[in-house]
Write a protein that holds these residues in place. Sequence first.
Motif, PDB file in Angstrom:
ATOM      1  N   SER A 140      -3.216 -23.089  22.638  1.00 28.50           N
ATOM      2  CA  SER A 140      -3.858 -23.669  21.471  1.00 28.50           C
ATOM      3  C   SER A 140      -4.694 -24.849  21.946  1.00 28.50           C
ATOM      4  O   SER A 140      -4.461 -25.390  23.021  1.00 28.50           O
ATOM      5  CB  SER A 140      -2.822 -24.105  20.439  1.00 28.50           C
ATOM      6  OG  SER A 140      -3.442 -24.409  19.211  1.00 28.50           O
ATOM      7  N   PHE A 141      -5.696 -25.241  21.122  1.00 27.28           N
ATOM      8  CA  PHE A 141      -6.701 -26.186  21.577  1.00 27.28           C
ATOM      9  C   PHE A 141      -6.931 -27.293  20.556  1.00 27.28           C
ATOM     10  O   PHE A 141      -6.893 -27.061  19.351  1.00 27.28           O
ATOM     11  CB  PHE A 141      -8.045 -25.477  21.801  1.00 27.28           C
ATOM     12  CG  PHE A 141      -7.980 -24.323  22.770  1.00 27.28           C
ATOM     13  CD1 PHE A 141      -8.264 -24.512  24.108  1.00 27.28           C
ATOM     14  CD2 PHE A 141      -7.624 -23.046  22.335  1.00 27.28           C
ATOM     15  CE1 PHE A 141      -8.206 -23.459  25.000  1.00 27.28           C
ATOM     16  CE2 PHE A 141      -7.554 -21.986  23.219  1.00 27.28           C
ATOM     17  CZ  PHE A 141      -7.848 -22.195  24.563  1.00 27.28           C
ATOM     18  N   VAL A 142      -7.204 -28.496  21.071  1.00 26.98           N
ATOM     19  CA  VAL A 142      -7.734 -29.592  20.268  1.00 26.98           C
ATOM     20  C   VAL A 142      -9.024 -30.032  20.955  1.00 26.98           C
ATOM     21  O   VAL A 142      -8.985 -30.575  22.065  1.00 26.98           O
ATOM     22  CB  VAL A 142      -6.756 -30.771  20.169  1.00 26.98           C
ATOM     23  CG1 VAL A 142      -7.383 -31.905  19.358  1.00 26.98           C
ATOM     24  CG2 VAL A 142      -5.448 -30.332  19.532  1.00 26.98           C
ATOM     25  N   PHE A 143     -10.158 -29.763  20.321  1.00 24.58           N
ATOM     26  CA  PHE A 143     -11.453 -30.079  20.898  1.00 24.58           C
ATOM     27  C   PHE A 143     -11.933 -31.450  20.434  1.00 24.58           C
ATOM     28  O   PHE A 143     -11.473 -31.978  19.421  1.00 24.58           O
ATOM     29  CB  PHE A 143     -12.488 -29.030  20.494  1.00 24.58           C
ATOM     30  CG  PHE A 143     -12.161 -27.632  20.950  1.00 24.58           C
ATOM     31  CD1 PHE A 143     -12.386 -27.246  22.263  1.00 24.58           C
ATOM     32  CD2 PHE A 143     -11.635 -26.703  20.067  1.00 24.58           C
ATOM     33  CE1 PHE A 143     -12.082 -25.962  22.684  1.00 24.58           C
ATOM     34  CE2 PHE A 143     -11.338 -25.411  20.479  1.00 24.58           C
ATOM     35  CZ  PHE A 143     -11.558 -25.038  21.791  1.00 24.58           C
TER      36      PHE A 143
ATOM     37  N   PRO B 289      -5.613 -19.869  11.496  1.00 27.10           N
ATOM     38  CA  PRO B 289      -5.235 -19.193  12.745  1.00 27.10           C
ATOM     39  C   PRO B 289      -3.774 -18.733  12.755  1.00 27.10           C
ATOM     40  O   PRO B 289      -3.459 -17.653  13.246  1.00 27.10           O
ATOM     41  CB  PRO B 289      -5.480 -20.261  13.816  1.00 27.10           C
ATOM     42  CG  PRO B 289      -6.407 -21.243  13.192  1.00 27.10           C
ATOM     43  CD  PRO B 289      -6.040 -21.255  11.738  1.00 27.10           C
ATOM     44  N   ALA B 290      -2.879 -19.560  12.207  1.00 28.14           N
ATOM     45  CA  ALA B 290      -1.450 -19.226  12.230  1.00 28.14           C
ATOM     46  C   ALA B 290      -1.117 -18.065  11.305  1.00 28.14           C
ATOM     47  O   ALA B 290      -0.155 -17.332  11.542  1.00 28.14           O
ATOM     48  CB  ALA B 290      -0.623 -20.450  11.850  1.00 28.14           C
TER      49      ALA B 290
ATOM     50  N   LEU C 121      -0.858 -27.493  16.386  1.00 25.53           N
ATOM     51  CA  LEU C 121       0.602 -27.582  16.428  1.00 25.53           C
ATOM     52  C   LEU C 121       1.267 -26.517  15.568  1.00 25.53           C
ATOM     53  O   LEU C 121       2.368 -26.052  15.886  1.00 25.53           O
ATOM     54  CB  LEU C 121       1.051 -28.972  15.984  1.00 25.53           C
ATOM     55  CG  LEU C 121       0.699 -30.120  16.932  1.00 25.53           C
ATOM     56  CD1 LEU C 121       1.080 -31.460  16.303  1.00 25.53           C
ATOM     57  CD2 LEU C 121       1.395 -29.962  18.276  1.00 25.53           C
ATOM     58  N   LEU C 122       0.616 -26.122  14.490  1.00 23.53           N
ATOM     59  CA  LEU C 122       1.190 -25.105  13.615  1.00 23.53           C
ATOM     60  C   LEU C 122       1.353 -23.764  14.332  1.00 23.53           C
ATOM     61  O   LEU C 122       2.234 -22.973  13.998  1.00 23.53           O
ATOM     62  CB  LEU C 122       0.317 -24.925  12.365  1.00 23.53           C
ATOM     63  CG  LEU C 122       0.851 -23.995  11.287  1.00 23.53           C
ATOM     64  CD1 LEU C 122       2.191 -24.494  10.736  1.00 23.53           C
ATOM     65  CD2 LEU C 122      -0.148 -23.837  10.144  1.00 23.53           C
TER      66      LEU C 122
ATOM     67  N   LEU D 229      -0.679 -26.521  25.019  1.00 27.71           N
ATOM     68  CA  LEU D 229      -1.685 -27.154  24.163  1.00 27.71           C
ATOM     69  C   LEU D 229      -2.677 -27.881  25.058  1.00 27.71           C
ATOM     70  O   LEU D 229      -2.290 -28.730  25.871  1.00 27.71           O
ATOM     71  CB  LEU D 229      -1.018 -28.135  23.201  1.00 27.71           C
ATOM     72  CG  LEU D 229      -1.932 -28.952  22.282  1.00 27.71           C
ATOM     73  CD1 LEU D 229      -2.783 -28.051  21.416  1.00 27.71           C
ATOM     74  CD2 LEU D 229      -1.113 -29.898  21.418  1.00 27.71           C
ATOM     75  N   LEU D 230      -3.948 -27.561  24.914  1.00 25.20           N
ATOM     76  CA  LEU D 230      -5.015 -28.168  25.703  1.00 25.20           C
ATOM     77  C   LEU D 230      -5.836 -29.071  24.793  1.00 25.20           C
ATOM     78  O   LEU D 230      -6.359 -28.614  23.777  1.00 25.20           O
ATOM     79  CB  LEU D 230      -5.904 -27.089  26.325  1.00 25.20           C
ATOM     80  CG  LEU D 230      -5.178 -26.044  27.182  1.00 25.20           C
ATOM     81  CD1 LEU D 230      -6.157 -24.971  27.647  1.00 25.20           C
ATOM     82  CD2 LEU D 230      -4.493 -26.689  28.371  1.00 25.20           C
ATOM     83  N   ALA D 231      -5.942 -30.348  25.160  1.00 23.88           N
ATOM     84  CA  ALA D 231      -6.606 -31.332  24.297  1.00 23.88           C
ATOM     85  C   ALA D 231      -7.723 -32.032  25.073  1.00 23.88           C
ATOM     86  O   ALA D 231      -7.490 -32.600  26.139  1.00 23.88           O
ATOM     87  CB  ALA D 231      -5.596 -32.359  23.794  1.00 23.88           C
ATOM     88  N   ASP D 232      -8.935 -31.978  24.508  1.00 22.59           N
ATOM     89  CA  ASP D 232     -10.112 -32.564  25.149  1.00 22.59           C
ATOM     90  C   ASP D 232     -10.478 -33.869  24.440  1.00 22.59           C
ATOM     91  O   ASP D 232     -10.964 -33.846  23.306  1.00 22.59           O
ATOM     92  CB  ASP D 232     -11.273 -31.571  25.086  1.00 22.59           C
ATOM     93  CG  ASP D 232     -12.462 -32.006  25.926  1.00 22.59           C
ATOM     94  OD1 ASP D 232     -12.358 -33.034  26.625  1.00 22.59           O
ATOM     95  OD2 ASP D 232     -13.506 -31.322  25.881  1.00 22.59           O
ATOM     96  N   GLU D 233     -10.222 -34.999  25.087  1.00 23.33           N
ATOM     97  CA  GLU D 233     -10.516 -36.325  24.547  1.00 23.33           C
ATOM     98  C   GLU D 233      -9.996 -36.487  23.105  1.00 23.33           C
ATOM     99  O   GLU D 233     -10.741 -36.835  22.185  1.00 23.33           O
ATOM    100  CB  GLU D 233     -12.022 -36.602  24.589  1.00 23.33           C
ATOM    101  CG  GLU D 233     -12.621 -36.624  25.982  1.00 23.33           C
ATOM    102  CD  GLU D 233     -12.233 -37.855  26.789  1.00 23.33           C
ATOM    103  OE1 GLU D 233     -11.501 -38.704  26.267  1.00 23.33           O
ATOM    104  OE2 GLU D 233     -12.666 -37.960  27.947  1.00 23.33           O
TER     105      GLU D 233
END
Length: 222
Positions: free
Chosen positions: A85-88, A106-107, A154-155, A161-165
């Motif tokens: 999962s991603f946080v851009f 998405p979930a 997170l859901l 989990l990949l988080a970019d800045e």
Amino acid sequence: MGNLLELQGISKSFGDDIILSDISFALAPETVVAIIGQSGGGKTTLLSIMGLLQKATTGRVLIAGQSVECLSPHKMAKVRGQYLSFVFQRARLINYLTALENVIAPAWFIRRGEKVEQQAKALLERFGLSHRLEHKPQELSLGQLRRISLARALLLKPSILLADEPTNDLDPALAEEVAGCLLGARQTGTSVVIVTHDLGLAARADQTFRLADGTLHAVAGQ
């Protein structure tokens, strides 16, 4: 349990420009890793390769011990949906959906029947957004969009989990809220990779790496 994510000899070039060079990396379960480095140094490219959004020029990516290079696009998408999962930096929300619908969407396809709406509302309440459930993205602030993006990630209850800045451009209180949620994700079984310029956040990770001149090195003292 073995490593959730492994990079083996990863390199990435665009024409004659070498962005990443012979990078090897392993992500253990329930671990938070921070990657720091100068802007334009390839951190987002590296994160995209980890997330199977870009292909490396050379090297192998393994997810839960499975090499993904030879997978079909359909199977690659299935692995991405199962583990990642991603946080851009940009929230990438759907403009015609409400905040709640963006978190759920998405979930819903992955975990239908698991009370995803109830859980989404609980996450948004945790992030102080229970009064914004029916608002569209264009009606929300940057900080609110970032928290919605994190709730959406997170859901999914991802393994990785990949988080970019994730804390970029947020005021200190909101940045701390987002950082706390990311760091706390390991308590629920999620491993996190954070690309960040926030050295305070990086110092709270289990491991910190610096990407410089296309190569990745562990930061001493962690």
